[in-house]
Structure formats: C-alpha cells, structure tokens
Motif scaffolding. Structure first.
Motif, PDB file in Angstrom:
ATOM      1  N   ASP A 217       5.703   3.475 -10.011  1.00  7.83           N
ATOM      2  CA  ASP A 217       5.225   4.790 -10.440  1.00  7.83           C
ATOM      3  C   ASP A 217       3.727   4.923 -10.164  1.00  7.83           C
ATOM      4  OD1 ASP A 217       5.874   7.351 -11.743  1.00  7.83           O
ATOM      5  OD2 ASP A 217       4.576   6.624 -13.359  1.00  7.83           O
ATOM      6  N   ARG A 218       2.962   3.900 -10.465  1.00  7.94           N
ATOM      7  CA  ARG A 218       1.510   3.925 -10.203  1.00  7.94           C
ATOM      8  C   ARG A 218       1.218   3.987  -8.701  1.00  7.94           C
ATOM      9  NH1 ARG A 218       0.021  -0.578 -14.760  1.00  7.94           N
ATOM     10  NH2 ARG A 218       0.452   0.794 -16.534  1.00  7.94           N
ATOM     11  N   TYR A 219       2.026   3.311  -7.912  1.00 11.75           N
ATOM     12  CA  TYR A 219       1.907   3.371  -6.452  1.00 11.75           C
ATOM     13  C   TYR A 219       2.077   4.811  -5.972  1.00 11.75           C
ATOM     14  CZ  TYR A 219       3.712   2.946  -1.649  1.00 11.75           C
ATOM     15  OH  TYR A 219       3.951   3.104  -0.301  1.00 11.75           O
ATOM     16  N   ARG A 220       3.094   5.480  -6.476  1.00 11.30           N
ATOM     17  CA  ARG A 220       3.349   6.875  -6.093  1.00 11.30           C
ATOM     18  C   ARG A 220       2.210   7.786  -6.534  1.00 11.30           C
ATOM     19  NH1 ARG A 220       7.002   9.548  -8.095  1.00 11.30           N
ATOM     20  NH2 ARG A 220       7.476  10.805  -6.270  1.00 11.30           N
TER      21      ARG A 220
ATOM     22  N   GLY B 159       1.263  -6.514  -8.980  1.00 13.56           N
ATOM     23  CA  GLY B 159       1.376  -5.967  -7.640  1.00 13.56           C
ATOM     24  C   GLY B 159       2.765  -6.201  -7.085  1.00 13.56           C
ATOM     25  N   PHE B 160       3.083  -5.461  -6.026  1.00 14.07           N
ATOM     26  CA  PHE B 160       4.378  -5.636  -5.379  1.00 14.07           C
ATOM     27  C   PHE B 160       4.303  -5.156  -3.943  1.00 14.07           C
ATOM     28  CE2 PHE B 160       4.644  -1.169  -6.192  1.00 14.07           C
ATOM     29  CZ  PHE B 160       5.509  -0.657  -5.238  1.00 14.07           C
ATOM     30  N   THR B 161       5.264  -5.589  -3.162  1.00  5.62           N
ATOM     31  CA  THR B 161       5.494  -5.051  -1.833  1.00  5.62           C
ATOM     32  C   THR B 161       6.995  -4.889  -1.662  1.00  5.62           C
ATOM     33  OG1 THR B 161       4.966  -5.215   0.519  1.00  5.62           O
ATOM     34  CG2 THR B 161       5.556  -7.266  -0.582  1.00  5.62           C
ATOM     35  N   GLN B 162       7.377  -3.819  -0.977  1.00  2.00           N
ATOM     36  CA  GLN B 162       8.791  -3.535  -0.749  1.00  2.00           C
ATOM     37  C   GLN B 162       9.048  -3.440   0.752  1.00  2.00           C
ATOM     38  OE1 GLN B 162      12.276  -0.865  -2.672  1.00  2.00           O
ATOM     39  NE2 GLN B 162      10.304   0.147  -2.584  1.00  2.00           N
ATOM     40  N   LEU B 163      10.064  -4.161   1.193  1.00  2.00           N
ATOM     41  CA  LEU B 163      10.466  -4.184   2.595  1.00  2.00           C
ATOM     42  C   LEU B 163      11.830  -3.529   2.734  1.00  2.00           C
ATOM     43  CD1 LEU B 163       9.735  -7.961   3.247  1.00  2.00           C
ATOM     44  CD2 LEU B 163       8.315  -6.064   3.986  1.00  2.00           C
ATOM     45  N   TYR B 164      11.973  -2.741   3.785  1.00  2.00           N
ATOM     46  CA  TYR B 164      13.267  -2.146   4.121  1.00  2.00           C
ATOM     47  C   TYR B 164      13.724  -2.719   5.455  1.00  2.00           C
ATOM     48  CZ  TYR B 164      12.448   1.380   0.530  1.00  2.00           C
ATOM     49  OH  TYR B 164      12.220   2.017  -0.670  1.00  2.00           O
ATOM     50  N   PRO B 165      15.025  -3.047   5.566  1.00  2.43           N
ATOM     51  CA  PRO B 165      15.522  -3.583   6.832  1.00  2.43           C
ATOM     52  C   PRO B 165      15.753  -2.483   7.863  1.00  2.43           C
ATOM     53  CG  PRO B 165      17.303  -3.442   5.249  1.00  2.43           C
ATOM     54  CD  PRO B 165      16.054  -3.014   4.532  1.00  2.43           C
ATOM     55  N   SER B 166      15.541  -2.846   9.098  1.00  4.85           N
ATOM     56  CA  SER B 166      15.864  -1.989  10.234  1.00  4.85           C
ATOM     57  C   SER B 166      16.192  -2.914  11.400  1.00  4.85           C
ATOM     58  CB  SER B 166      14.686  -1.069  10.577  1.00  4.85           C
ATOM     59  OG  SER B 166      15.058  -0.142  11.571  1.00  4.85           O
TER      60      SER B 166
ATOM     61  N   ASP C 153       5.945  -0.375   1.200  1.00  4.26           N
ATOM     62  CA  ASP C 153       5.132  -0.197  -0.005  1.00  4.26           C
ATOM     63  C   ASP C 153       4.330  -1.460  -0.279  1.00  4.26           C
ATOM     64  OD1 ASP C 153       6.666   2.200  -0.383  1.00  4.26           O
ATOM     65  OD2 ASP C 153       8.213   0.996  -1.359  1.00  4.26           O
ATOM     66  N   LEU C 154       3.078  -1.273  -0.610  1.00  2.00           N
ATOM     67  CA  LEU C 154       2.209  -2.370  -1.030  1.00  2.00           C
ATOM     68  C   LEU C 154       1.274  -1.808  -2.079  1.00  2.00           C
ATOM     69  CD1 LEU C 154       1.129  -5.294  -0.641  1.00  2.00           C
ATOM     70  CD2 LEU C 154      -0.412  -4.346   1.090  1.00  2.00           C
ATOM     71  N   TYR C 155       1.286  -2.414  -3.263  1.00  2.00           N
ATOM     72  CA  TYR C 155       0.456  -1.904  -4.351  1.00  2.00           C
ATOM     73  C   TYR C 155      -0.034  -3.064  -5.206  1.00  2.00           C
ATOM     74  CZ  TYR C 155      -1.031   0.504  -8.565  1.00  2.00           C
ATOM     75  OH  TYR C 155      -1.776   0.957  -9.624  1.00  2.00           O
ATOM     76  N   VAL C 156      -1.319  -2.984  -5.577  1.00  2.00           N
ATOM     77  CA  VAL C 156      -1.930  -3.941  -6.499  1.00  2.00           C
ATOM     78  C   VAL C 156      -2.669  -3.131  -7.554  1.00  2.00           C
ATOM     79  CG1 VAL C 156      -3.616  -5.804  -6.752  1.00  2.00           C
ATOM     80  CG2 VAL C 156      -2.140  -5.729  -4.731  1.00  2.00           C
ATOM     81  N   GLU C 157      -2.486  -3.510  -8.815  1.00  2.00           N
ATOM     82  CA  GLU C 157      -3.188  -2.832  -9.911  1.00  2.00           C
ATOM     83  C   GLU C 157      -4.683  -2.805  -9.617  1.00  2.00           C
ATOM     84  OE1 GLU C 157      -1.877  -1.101 -12.147  1.00  2.00           O
ATOM     85  OE2 GLU C 157      -0.491  -2.170 -13.433  1.00  2.00           O
ATOM     86  N   GLU C 158      -5.311  -1.713  -9.963  1.00  2.00           N
ATOM     87  CA  GLU C 158      -6.723  -1.512  -9.620  1.00  2.00           C
ATOM     88  C   GLU C 158      -7.615  -2.648 -10.117  1.00  2.00           C
ATOM     89  OE1 GLU C 158     -10.027   2.065  -9.691  1.00  2.00           O
ATOM     90  OE2 GLU C 158      -7.999   2.441 -10.424  1.00  2.00           O
ATOM     91  N   SER C 159      -7.389  -3.132 -11.326  1.00  2.00           N
ATOM     92  CA  SER C 159      -8.240  -4.189 -11.883  1.00  2.00           C
ATOM     93  C   SER C 159      -8.026  -5.542 -11.196  1.00  2.00           C
ATOM     94  CB  SER C 159      -8.008  -4.329 -13.390  1.00  2.00           C
ATOM     95  OG  SER C 159      -6.668  -4.697 -13.653  1.00  2.00           O
ATOM     96  N   TYR C 160      -7.000  -5.641 -10.366  1.00  2.00           N
ATOM     97  CA  TYR C 160      -6.713  -6.892  -9.658  1.00  2.00           C
ATOM     98  C   TYR C 160      -7.023  -6.819  -8.165  1.00  2.00           C
ATOM     99  CZ  TYR C 160      -4.473  -9.050 -13.672  1.00  2.00           C
ATOM    100  OH  TYR C 160      -4.226  -9.614 -14.902  1.00  2.00           O
ATOM    101  N   ARG C 161      -7.526  -5.693  -7.724  1.00  2.00           N
ATOM    102  CA  ARG C 161      -7.810  -5.538  -6.296  1.00  2.00           C
ATOM    103  C   ARG C 161      -9.016  -6.374  -5.872  1.00  2.00           C
ATOM    104  NH1 ARG C 161      -6.651   0.936  -6.275  1.00  2.00           N
ATOM    105  NH2 ARG C 161      -4.442   0.685  -6.776  1.00  2.00           N
TER     106      ARG C 161
END
Length: 147
Positions: free
Chosen positions: A19-22, A60-67, A81-89
C-alpha cells in the motif's frame, strides 16, 4: 537484515508495504484492495515476493512476475515492484532485495531480469545502472489503456 521468500502467511505485513509503495506512485491508499490483490497473487502463484526483515519488522519488498522470451525460448522475470520504508532507505536494503531476486532468477534458468521505472526516479535509475542493468534504447515500449 534478512531477506526471505514471502508467502500468504505474511500477507498482513506485505500488504502494508505494498500500500505504501502504491502511495509512493501517487495512488490512493487502499489497504483492503492491496491485501486482496496480493492474496490473489499468492493463491494463483502469479508472482514471487521477497521481503526484508529487520528484527521482526518488514521494511521492504520486491515482487517479480514471470514472463518468457519466445525468441530465446527462456524465462524472463519482471522486477515490477521494489519498495523500502523511507526510514530504511540508503542502507543497502534495495541492493540486497535486488541481489536476492537476481539470484533467484538466475537459479530458475531465466535469461534476464527486466524492469522499468519512472523517468523522474533518478535514485532508482542510479541503483539499476550501478547493478549493470542496461537502459534499452533499441525498443519502444507501448501500453494500451483498457480502463
């Protein structure tokens, strides 16, 4: 810092990060929709999510989709998708998440990992280029909005 392969049991924490990533990409917060979306990904095995854990807190997280590549007849992973909480960047977490994702892709026999980012996201571009991602200037990418 530990990076692990997330599963449906991590849906609550991953949904908050998603949700924060979005929100980062100027979308309205909608935690219930984020949870539903990710639950479907897990149930359908549509994606692979790696999460970064700092002493029991997902940061933080990253999401991979296959193709697939028809030309090479090999798997491709889309690092969507790649996201890291602001305080951890700026602490190497994005690099660590990418490293684990890249290793996973390589071990799956993939021919490459592809990704895209906004033209204005200079920080992400620097990270990708530092990891030897090549900006593709040979192809135009098109999208057909359906909604």
């Amino acid at each position: 810092m530990e990076v692990f392969l997330a599963n449906i049991n991590h849906i609550e924490s991953i949904s908050v990060l998603f949700d924060r990533y979005r929100i980062f990409y100027n979308q309205p917060s909608n935690l219930e929709a984020a949870k539903k979306f990710l639950k479907e990904r897990f149930q359908n095995n549509d994606s692979v999510i790696f999460a970064a854990n700092d002493n029991g807190e997902l940061v933080g997280f990253t999401q991979l989709y296959p193709s697939f590549s028809s030309v090479s007849m090999k798997r491709i992973w889309i690092l969507n998708d790649l996201y890291v909480e602001e305080s951890y960047r700026r602490k190497g977490i994005a690099k660590l998440l990418m490293s684990v994702a890249e290793k996973y892709a390589q071990e799956s026999g993939a021919i490459r990992v592809i990704l895209a980012t906004q033209i204005s996201n200079i920080t992400a571009q620097k990270l990708y280029e530092a990891r030897d991602y090549i900006k593709n200037e040979e192809f135009y990418h098109y999208a057909l909005p359906l909604q």
